[in-house]
Design a protein around this motif. Structure first.
Motif, PDB file in Angstrom:
ATOM      1  N   PRO A   1       9.084 -13.158   8.747  1.00 58.69           N
ATOM      2  CA  PRO A   1       8.537 -11.673   8.343  1.00 58.69           C
ATOM      3  C   PRO A   1       8.792 -11.394   6.979  1.00 58.69           C
ATOM      4  O   PRO A   1       8.179 -10.587   6.574  1.00 58.69           O
ATOM      5  CB  PRO A   1       9.389 -10.884   9.499  1.00 58.69           C
ATOM      6  N   LEU A   2       9.813 -11.751   6.406  1.00 55.63           N
ATOM      7  CA  LEU A   2       9.854 -11.620   4.958  1.00 55.63           C
ATOM      8  C   LEU A   2       8.972 -12.178   4.079  1.00 55.63           C
ATOM      9  O   LEU A   2       8.452 -11.439   3.261  1.00 55.63           O
ATOM     10  CB  LEU A   2      11.304 -12.200   4.525  1.00 55.63           C
ATOM     11  N   CYS A   3       8.371 -13.219   4.491  1.00 61.28           N
ATOM     12  CA  CYS A   3       7.500 -13.916   3.623  1.00 61.28           C
ATOM     13  C   CYS A   3       6.316 -12.963   3.879  1.00 61.28           C
ATOM     14  O   CYS A   3       5.420 -12.807   2.926  1.00 61.28           O
ATOM     15  CB  CYS A   3       7.250 -15.374   4.053  1.00 61.28           C
ATOM     16  N   ALA A   4       6.083 -12.600   5.093  1.00 65.61           N
ATOM     17  CA  ALA A   4       4.687 -11.963   5.360  1.00 65.61           C
ATOM     18  C   ALA A   4       4.899 -10.468   4.570  1.00 65.61           C
ATOM     19  O   ALA A   4       3.654  -9.945   4.209  1.00 65.61           O
ATOM     20  CB  ALA A   4       4.434 -11.471   6.887  1.00 65.61           C
ATOM     21  N   MET A   5       5.958  -9.854   4.497  1.00 68.03           N
ATOM     22  CA  MET A   5       5.985  -8.751   3.744  1.00 68.03           C
ATOM     23  C   MET A   5       5.652  -8.738   2.297  1.00 68.03           C
ATOM     24  O   MET A   5       4.965  -7.891   1.855  1.00 68.03           O
ATOM     25  CB  MET A   5       7.541  -8.139   3.857  1.00 68.03           C
ATOM     26  N   LEU A   6       6.282  -9.800   1.905  1.00 65.90           N
ATOM     27  CA  LEU A   6       5.839 -10.331   0.456  1.00 65.90           C
ATOM     28  C   LEU A   6       4.409 -10.293   0.241  1.00 65.90           C
ATOM     29  O   LEU A   6       3.796  -9.872  -0.809  1.00 65.90           O
ATOM     30  CB  LEU A   6       6.923 -11.200   0.047  1.00 65.90           C
ATOM     31  N   ILE A   7       4.144 -11.198   0.936  1.00 68.14           N
ATOM     32  CA  ILE A   7       2.453 -11.286   0.958  1.00 68.14           C
ATOM     33  C   ILE A   7       1.713 -10.228   1.102  1.00 68.14           C
ATOM     34  O   ILE A   7       0.903  -9.907   0.292  1.00 68.14           O
ATOM     35  CB  ILE A   7       1.980 -12.456   1.768  1.00 68.14           C
ATOM     36  N   GLN A   8       2.116  -9.434   2.161  1.00 63.87           N
ATOM     37  CA  GLN A   8       1.325  -7.827   2.360  1.00 63.87           C
ATOM     38  C   GLN A   8       1.427  -6.969   1.125  1.00 63.87           C
ATOM     39  O   GLN A   8       0.559  -6.475   0.692  1.00 63.87           O
ATOM     40  CB  GLN A   8       1.813  -7.317   3.608  1.00 63.87           C
ATOM     41  N   ASN A   9       2.583  -6.932   0.709  1.00 68.78           N
ATOM     42  CA  ASN A   9       2.818  -6.092  -0.553  1.00 68.78           C
ATOM     43  C   ASN A   9       2.072  -6.878  -1.801  1.00 68.78           C
ATOM     44  O   ASN A   9       1.559  -5.837  -2.886  1.00 68.78           O
ATOM     45  CB  ASN A   9       4.239  -6.087  -0.826  1.00 68.78           C
ATOM     46  N   SER A  10       1.874  -7.811  -2.108  1.00 67.51           N
ATOM     47  CA  SER A  10       1.108  -8.539  -2.772  1.00 67.51           C
ATOM     48  C   SER A  10      -0.353  -8.034  -2.758  1.00 67.51           C
ATOM     49  O   SER A  10      -0.995  -7.932  -3.908  1.00 67.51           O
ATOM     50  CB  SER A  10       1.219 -10.031  -3.075  1.00 67.51           C
ATOM     51  N   ILE A  11      -0.950  -8.241  -1.899  1.00 64.38           N
ATOM     52  CA  ILE A  11      -2.286  -7.966  -1.536  1.00 64.38           C
ATOM     53  C   ILE A  11      -2.569  -6.415  -1.528  1.00 64.38           C
ATOM     54  O   ILE A  11      -3.546  -6.121  -2.278  1.00 64.38           O
ATOM     55  CB  ILE A  11      -2.801  -8.384  -0.146  1.00 64.38           C
ATOM     56  N   ASN A  12      -1.802  -5.629  -0.877  1.00 66.96           N
ATOM     57  CA  ASN A  12      -1.781  -4.072  -1.038  1.00 66.96           C
ATOM     58  C   ASN A  12      -0.362  -3.381  -1.673  1.00 66.96           C
ATOM     59  O   ASN A  12       0.404  -3.295  -0.876  1.00 66.96           O
ATOM     60  CB  ASN A  12      -2.078  -3.557   0.304  1.00 66.96           C
ATOM     61  N   PRO A  13      -0.264  -3.462  -2.789  1.00 69.50           N
ATOM     62  CA  PRO A  13       1.027  -3.034  -3.303  1.00 69.50           C
ATOM     63  C   PRO A  13       1.350  -1.515  -2.817  1.00 69.50           C
ATOM     64  O   PRO A  13       0.292  -0.816  -2.779  1.00 69.50           O
ATOM     65  CB  PRO A  13       0.708  -2.966  -4.818  1.00 69.50           C
ATOM     66  N   PRO A  14       2.417  -1.164  -2.611  1.00 71.85           N
ATOM     67  CA  PRO A  14       2.853   0.221  -2.161  1.00 71.85           C
ATOM     68  C   PRO A  14       2.569   1.375  -3.098  1.00 71.85           C
ATOM     69  O   PRO A  14       2.791   0.708  -4.542  1.00 71.85           O
ATOM     70  CB  PRO A  14       4.375   0.058  -2.075  1.00 71.85           C
ATOM     71  N   LYS A  15       1.960   2.313  -2.737  1.00 68.13           N
ATOM     72  CA  LYS A  15       1.554   3.096  -3.903  1.00 68.13           C
ATOM     73  C   LYS A  15       2.609   4.462  -4.033  1.00 68.13           C
ATOM     74  O   LYS A  15       3.291   4.726  -2.955  1.00 68.13           O
ATOM     75  CB  LYS A  15       0.112   3.760  -3.555  1.00 68.13           C
ATOM     76  N   ASN A  16       2.547   5.057  -5.214  1.00 67.28           N
ATOM     77  CA  ASN A  16       3.439   6.273  -5.249  1.00 67.28           C
ATOM     78  C   ASN A  16       4.927   5.940  -4.983  1.00 67.28           C
ATOM     79  O   ASN A  16       5.838   6.598  -4.340  1.00 67.28           O
ATOM     80  CB  ASN A  16       3.108   7.681  -4.271  1.00 67.28           C
ATOM     81  N   CYS A  17       5.261   4.835  -5.444  1.00 63.07           N
ATOM     82  CA  CYS A  17       6.567   4.266  -5.234  1.00 63.07           C
ATOM     83  C   CYS A  17       7.331   4.054  -6.334  1.00 63.07           C
ATOM     84  O   CYS A  17       6.782   3.403  -7.583  1.00 63.07           O
ATOM     85  CB  CYS A  17       6.405   2.659  -4.524  1.00 63.07           C
ATOM     86  N   TYR A  18       8.777   4.582  -6.354  1.00 62.52           N
ATOM     87  CA  TYR A  18       9.357   4.587  -7.513  1.00 62.52           C
ATOM     88  C   TYR A  18      10.434   3.287  -7.689  1.00 62.52           C
ATOM     89  O   TYR A  18      11.472   3.133  -8.777  1.00 62.52           O
ATOM     90  CB  TYR A  18      10.593   5.827  -7.767  1.00 62.52           C
ATOM     91  N   PHE A  19      10.025   2.203  -7.175  1.00 62.72           N
ATOM     92  CA  PHE A  19      10.686   1.058  -6.962  1.00 62.72           C
ATOM     93  C   PHE A  19       9.865  -0.001  -6.487  1.00 62.72           C
ATOM     94  O   PHE A  19       8.816   0.168  -6.010  1.00 62.72           O
ATOM     95  CB  PHE A  19      12.118   1.026  -6.347  1.00 62.72           C
TER      96      PHE A  19
END
Length: 135
Positions: free
Chosen positions: A102-120
Motif C-alpha cells: 500500500p505504501l508503494c501504491a500511495m507513492l505511485i498514485q501521488n506521482s500520477i495524480n499529485p495532491p493539489k493545494n497541499c503545503y507539503f
C-alpha cells in the motif's frame, strides 16, 4: 463539532492538534473504534496522531499491528495527504509487512495524480517509509 485540528497552511506545513483531546484518545480500543467508525476525517487524523505518540512512548508494536492494522488498512487508498503522511509514519515505525504494498501504491498514485493545494509533499514521508522497509 469544534475544529480541533489546525491544518497545514502557507506558514506551517504540519497539523496542530488539541493536546487535551489527543490525551483522551491514547487508548488502542478508542483508536480502533474511531478508525472503524469515524465521524469525520478530523477524528481519523486525531486518532492517527494519538497512535503515533503512543508508538513514540513505547506502546508494544506487535500489539498495535495485531489490533489496529485491519483498521488502519481501510485508509490505504486515501487521497488525503494528511492521512497519507500519518499512515506512512505509523507504518514506518511499526513495519507491519502488509503495509509495504500500500505504501508503494500511495507513492505511485501521488506521482500520477499529485495532491493539489497541499503545503507539503506527502511523498517525502511515504518514500522514507518505503526506504525504511527496504533497509
Amino acid at each position: 463539532m469544534l475544529n480541533c485540528v489546525s491544518y497545514p497552511n502557507c506558514n506551517r506545513n504540519y497539523c496542530v492538534f488539541d493536546e487535551k483531546r489527543i490525551s483522551d484518545k491514547k487508548d488502542l480500543q478508542v483508536i480502533k473504534s474511531e478508525l472503524d467508525n469515524p465521524k469525520s476525517s478530523q477524528e481519523v487524523l486525531e486518532s492517527l496522531y494519538a497512535l503515533n505518540i503512543m508508538i513514540d512512548e513505547g506502546t508494544d508494536i506487535k500489539e498495535i499491528n495485531d489490533k489496529l492494522y485491519p483498521s488502519l488498512s481501510k485508509y490505504n487508498q486515501t487521497k488525503d495527504p494528511n492521512l497519507q503522511v500519518f499512515l506512512a509514519g505509523i507504518y514506518r515505525k511499526t513495519k507491519v509487512p502488509d503495509a509495504f504494498g500500500p505504501l508503494c501504491a500511495m507513492l505511485i498514485q501521488n506521482s500520477i495524480n499529485p495532491p493539489k493545494n497541499c503545503y507539503f509533499d506527502p511523498n517525502e514521508e511515504i518514500g522514507g517509509a518505503i526506504l525504511d522497509y527496504l533497509a
